[in-house]
Design a protein around this motif. Structure first.
Motif, PDB file in Angstrom:
ATOM      1  N   GLY A 110       0.827  -1.197   0.000  1.00 58.01           N
ATOM      2  CA  GLY A 110       0.000   0.000   0.000  1.00 58.01           C
ATOM      3  C   GLY A 110       0.861   1.247   0.000  1.00 58.01           C
ATOM      4  N   PRO A 111       0.262   2.402  -0.246  1.00 54.32           N
ATOM      5  CA  PRO A 111       1.043   3.634  -0.395  1.00 54.32           C
ATOM      6  C   PRO A 111       1.279   4.422   0.885  1.00 54.32           C
ATOM      7  N   PHE A 112       0.829   3.920   2.035  1.00 55.12           N
ATOM      8  CA  PHE A 112       0.850   4.752   3.238  1.00 55.12           C
ATOM      9  C   PHE A 112       1.791   4.241   4.332  1.00 55.12           C
ATOM     10  N   PHE A 113       2.709   3.324   3.985  1.00 54.57           N
ATOM     11  CA  PHE A 113       3.717   2.904   4.950  1.00 54.57           C
ATOM     12  C   PHE A 113       4.688   4.048   5.204  1.00 54.57           C
ATOM     13  N   VAL A 114       5.084   4.216   6.455  1.00 55.07           N
ATOM     14  CA  VAL A 114       6.072   5.221   6.844  1.00 55.07           C
ATOM     15  C   VAL A 114       7.192   4.515   7.584  1.00 55.07           C
TER      16      VAL A 114
END
Length: 297
Positions: A110-114
């Motif tokens: 997904g695009p929201f890993f930090v």
């Protein structure tokens, strides 16, 4: 007339279009690059021949890709969303993570890993905005032989009860809300507190959202918590726990649901047990055992 150093190329026609393009790949191009480029050209030309687009339709496709690129920001990658909703992200992931039967299955990042969130003590509560139904997550990390993996890093992240990740609402949600990093103990054990996950739509205000609407598809993801488990000597696992009663399990918009990743959630309404976990009212519990495969590197 050509000399021995000049290459001769076939002229372009509708029938041999892909061959004409691929013939121009240079002789000194890296083999893998040549293989990938040739395959993309073959399949793209085959699709165009099947579809037979008008000039206006092809320009519309180009505008769509242009708008997709223009929508990308530091925290939003519209091309990742496009790859996700077309099932390509899950296919690439499946190809690259063919694991033994008892190893935990992957799903998309997904695009929201930090990266680089702080490591928290066992039992910490990652919900900082106080929204949602309390949930205790516990589990173990082991190898495929059943041996505990101590010191594994367990990254977790999820949306808040309004359906947004913290990076989507900077200045609205507390920084680092519903994110945390934990380490497994001597027996591979870990636990933390959070809130029960909820379904939510992927960002659908851009070209990917318009594409979904055009195709008669919704933008909703099944309710889940993200996990990334890393340990020296083992393959990294990127996976989810899905809520078992979510209505979108069978139609997750990015095709991320696998049967083995659907969790079991137990409602607890016992004041004595609640006191152990720091809750005064009802809460939920779920447990998950993560099994890591040894790395070949």
């Amino acid at each position: 007339m050509t000399d021995s150093t000049t290459r001769s190329y076939p002229l372009f026609s509708e029938q041999n279009s892909a061959e004409a393009v691929n013939a121009r790949i240079g002789p000194n191009v890296a083999p893998r690059t040549a293989q990938v480029a040739a395959a993309v050209v073959r399949h793209l030309h085959a699709a165009v021949k099947e579809i037979e687009p008008t000039h206006e339709e092809w320009l519309a496709a180009i505008r769509f890709l242009t708008e997709t690129g223009q929508k990308c920001t530091d925290w939003r990658q519209e091309f990742i969303l496009l790859s996700d909703v077309l099932g390509v992200s899950m296919l690439v992931d499946a190809i690259n993570h063919r694991r033994p039967g008892n190893a935990t299955e992957n799903t998309i990042l997904g695009p929201f890993f930090v990266d680089g969130v702080p490591t928290l003590p066992a039992g910490a509560n990652i919900c900082l905005d106080g929204k949602g139904e309390p949930l205790v997550v516990s589990g173990t990390v082991s190898d495929t032989e059943g041996r505990p993996v101590a010191g594994a890093t367990i990254d977790v992240w999820q949306t808040n009860d309004d359906g947004y990740y913290d990076v989507q609402q900077k200045g609205v949600q507390p920084e680092g809300n519903l994110r945390g990093k934990f380490e497994s103990g001597a027996q591979g054990e870990f636990w933390f507190r959070t809130v029960r996950p909820r379904d939510y739509p992927i960002p659908d205000d851009g070209p990917v959202g318009k594409l979904l609407a055009t195709l008669g598809r919704h933008p909703n993801r099944a309710a889940h918590i993200h996990f990334m488990i890393r340990a020296p000597g083992y393959e990294t696992v990127i996976t989810h726990i899905f809520s078992p009663d979510c209505p979108y399990l069978a139609e997750d918009t990015v095709f991320g649901v696998k049967e083995s990743l659907i969790g079991e959630f137990e409602k607890v309404d016992d004041a004595r047990e609640g006191k152990i976990y720091g809750y005064e009212g009802p809460f939920w519990k779920t447990a998950r055992s993560f099994v890591l495969e040894r790395s070949e590197n």
